[in-house]
Design a protein around this motif. Structure first.
Motif, PDB file in Angstrom:
ATOM      1  N   VAL A  41      43.341  37.419  38.064  1.00  0.00           N
ATOM      2  CA  VAL A  41      43.272  37.824  39.469  1.00  0.00           C
ATOM      3  C   VAL A  41      43.690  39.287  39.600  1.00  0.00           C
ATOM      4  O   VAL A  41      43.007  40.097  40.252  1.00  0.00           O
ATOM      5  N   ALA A  42      44.794  39.639  38.970  1.00  0.00           N
ATOM      6  CA  ALA A  42      45.294  41.011  39.048  1.00  0.00           C
ATOM      7  C   ALA A  42      44.314  42.000  38.423  1.00  0.00           C
ATOM      8  O   ALA A  42      44.103  43.102  38.948  1.00  0.00           O
ATOM      9  N   ARG A  43      43.703  41.612  37.316  1.00  0.00           N
ATOM     10  CA  ARG A  43      42.764  42.505  36.633  1.00  0.00           C
ATOM     11  C   ARG A  43      41.503  42.753  37.448  1.00  0.00           C
ATOM     12  O   ARG A  43      40.958  43.858  37.462  1.00  0.00           O
ATOM     13  N   LEU A  44      41.008  41.728  38.091  1.00  0.00           N
ATOM     14  CA  LEU A  44      39.689  41.785  38.716  1.00  0.00           C
ATOM     15  C   LEU A  44      39.706  42.106  40.202  1.00  0.00           C
ATOM     16  O   LEU A  44      38.652  42.355  40.792  1.00  0.00           O
ATOM     17  N   LEU A  45      40.864  42.107  40.809  1.00  0.00           N
ATOM     18  CA  LEU A  45      40.944  42.181  42.267  1.00  0.00           C
ATOM     19  C   LEU A  45      40.207  43.395  42.836  1.00  0.00           C
ATOM     20  O   LEU A  45      39.495  43.279  43.836  1.00  0.00           O
ATOM     21  N   ASP A  46      40.351  44.545  42.198  1.00  0.00           N
ATOM     22  CA  ASP A  46      39.725  45.759  42.725  1.00  0.00           C
ATOM     23  C   ASP A  46      38.290  45.948  42.248  1.00  0.00           C
ATOM     24  O   ASP A  46      37.453  46.469  42.981  1.00  0.00           O
ATOM     25  N   GLU A  47      37.998  45.528  41.017  1.00  0.00           N
ATOM     26  CA  GLU A  47      36.669  45.797  40.456  1.00  0.00           C
ATOM     27  C   GLU A  47      35.676  44.659  40.652  1.00  0.00           C
ATOM     28  O   GLU A  47      34.463  44.879  40.674  1.00  0.00           O
ATOM     29  N   ASP A  48      36.164  43.432  40.785  1.00  0.00           N
ATOM     30  CA  ASP A  48      35.266  42.280  40.948  1.00  0.00           C
ATOM     31  C   ASP A  48      35.999  41.199  41.743  1.00  0.00           C
ATOM     32  O   ASP A  48      36.413  40.171  41.211  1.00  0.00           O
ATOM     33  N   ALA A  49      36.138  41.437  43.045  1.00  0.00           N
ATOM     34  CA  ALA A  49      36.911  40.532  43.902  1.00  0.00           C
ATOM     35  C   ALA A  49      36.388  39.094  43.908  1.00  0.00           C
ATOM     36  O   ALA A  49      37.190  38.159  43.916  1.00  0.00           O
ATOM     37  N   PRO A  50      35.071  38.860  43.897  1.00  0.00           N
ATOM     38  CA  PRO A  50      34.598  37.469  43.877  1.00  0.00           C
ATOM     39  C   PRO A  50      35.069  36.693  42.647  1.00  0.00           C
ATOM     40  O   PRO A  50      35.439  35.524  42.753  1.00  0.00           O
TER      41      PRO A  50
END
Length: 290
Positions: A41-50
């Motif tokens: 979740v932390a890794r993807l939140l900004d680059e791939d929110a879905p």
């Protein structure tokens, strides 16, 4: 339950120590699974929110009674525009942790659901006094946004005027605060003042959190083009091909005269070599018959 793919380099140990402490209430294997999904979740939140949202939902199904999980689910929902769901998760996380720091984002969820008046009401609640400096700045930004939602642009400008805005120090929130103030000034027609504050936002924006530099260039009348724009690339290619074709035609037209000149000849109709006289051929035949 459907499990999502998680890279091998994710161990779950990357999460914050306080979150790991919360997960100790779970069986070890379960805690590891939850931790890995929280890392994603932390890794993807900004680059791939879905995708971040999908990992948050897995963690939520595994450990819905853990405050950190509810908070992560709230941010994942918030970043995908699911404001009602996000608000419900933030409320749950706040009840579990007792921390006040989610108050500004909860108010922003109210804005997201089209209820700016509720966000303004939250900005006046005693909870705001429990926030640290960063949280108070966030609350001010949300309140100013709510004012603009209500068509109160001048009030938004006043809301953002604060000691934090006047400070020359640079903090994690400085660029965003200056940017919001510049944007509000621009809305009320104070273009010169807006330009000054966009420039100040650029000075503080070392991590590129805003597009202040683009807004400043726009006010200065500078236009940027995307060198990788497919339409522009195609147009440039066509122009290049036309120039190359013109160059070949021009070079070809010049090559023959140049070569002739270097050979000491002038290719004109008057100087073309004449056919040999017919009697010369007859003399050659007589010689061959001897």
């Amino acid at each position: 339950m459907r499990r999502l793919s998680i890279p091998d380099d994710v161990t779950g140990l990357e999460i914050d120590k306080a979150v790991r402490q919360e997960l100790l209430s779970l069986p070890k294997t379960l805690a590891e699974d939850v931790a890995k999904n929280l890392v994603m979740v932390a890794r993807l939140l900004d680059e791939d929110a879905p995708r971040a949202y999908e990992h948050a939902k897995v963690a939520l199904r595994l450990a819905s009674r853990v405050g950190a999980v509810r908070e992560a689910a709230g941010f994942a929902a918030y970043h995908t525009g699911r404001y009602q769901e996000a608000l419900a998760e933030f409320r749950a996380a706040r009840r579990m942790s007792g921390r006040p720091d989610l108050w500004p984002v909860m108010a922003d969820c109210e804005r997201g659901m089209g209820r700016p008046e509720r966000a303004l009401a939250m900005a006046g609640e005693p909870e705001v006094r429990r926030l640290d400096k960063a949280g108070q700045v966030e609350m001010r930004l949300v309140a100013a946004g709510a004012r603009r939602d209500l068509g109160q642009a001048d009030a938004a400008v006043v809301t953002l005027q604060s000691p934090e805005l006047a400070s020359n120090g640079v903090h994690p929130w400085t660029a965003r605060l200056r940017y919001a103030y510049a944007d509000a000034l621009l809305e009320v027609g104070r273009e010169e003042d807006a330009r000054e504050w966009f420039a100040k936002a650029v000075e503080a924006d070392h991590e590129g959190l805003t597009d202040a530099s683009d807004r400043l260039a726009e006010l200065d009348g500078i236009e940027f083009t995307d060198a990788l724009d497919p339409d522009l690339m195609e147009e440039a290619g066509e122009t290049e091909e036309a120039e190359e074709a013109g160059g070949v035609a021009e070079d070809g037209a010049q090559a023959a005269p140049a070569a002739a000149e270097s050979a000491g000849t002038d290719l004109t109709d008057e100087d073309e070599p004449e056919d040999e006289p017919a009697d010369a051929d007859e003399d050659a035949d007589e010689d061959s018959g001897r």
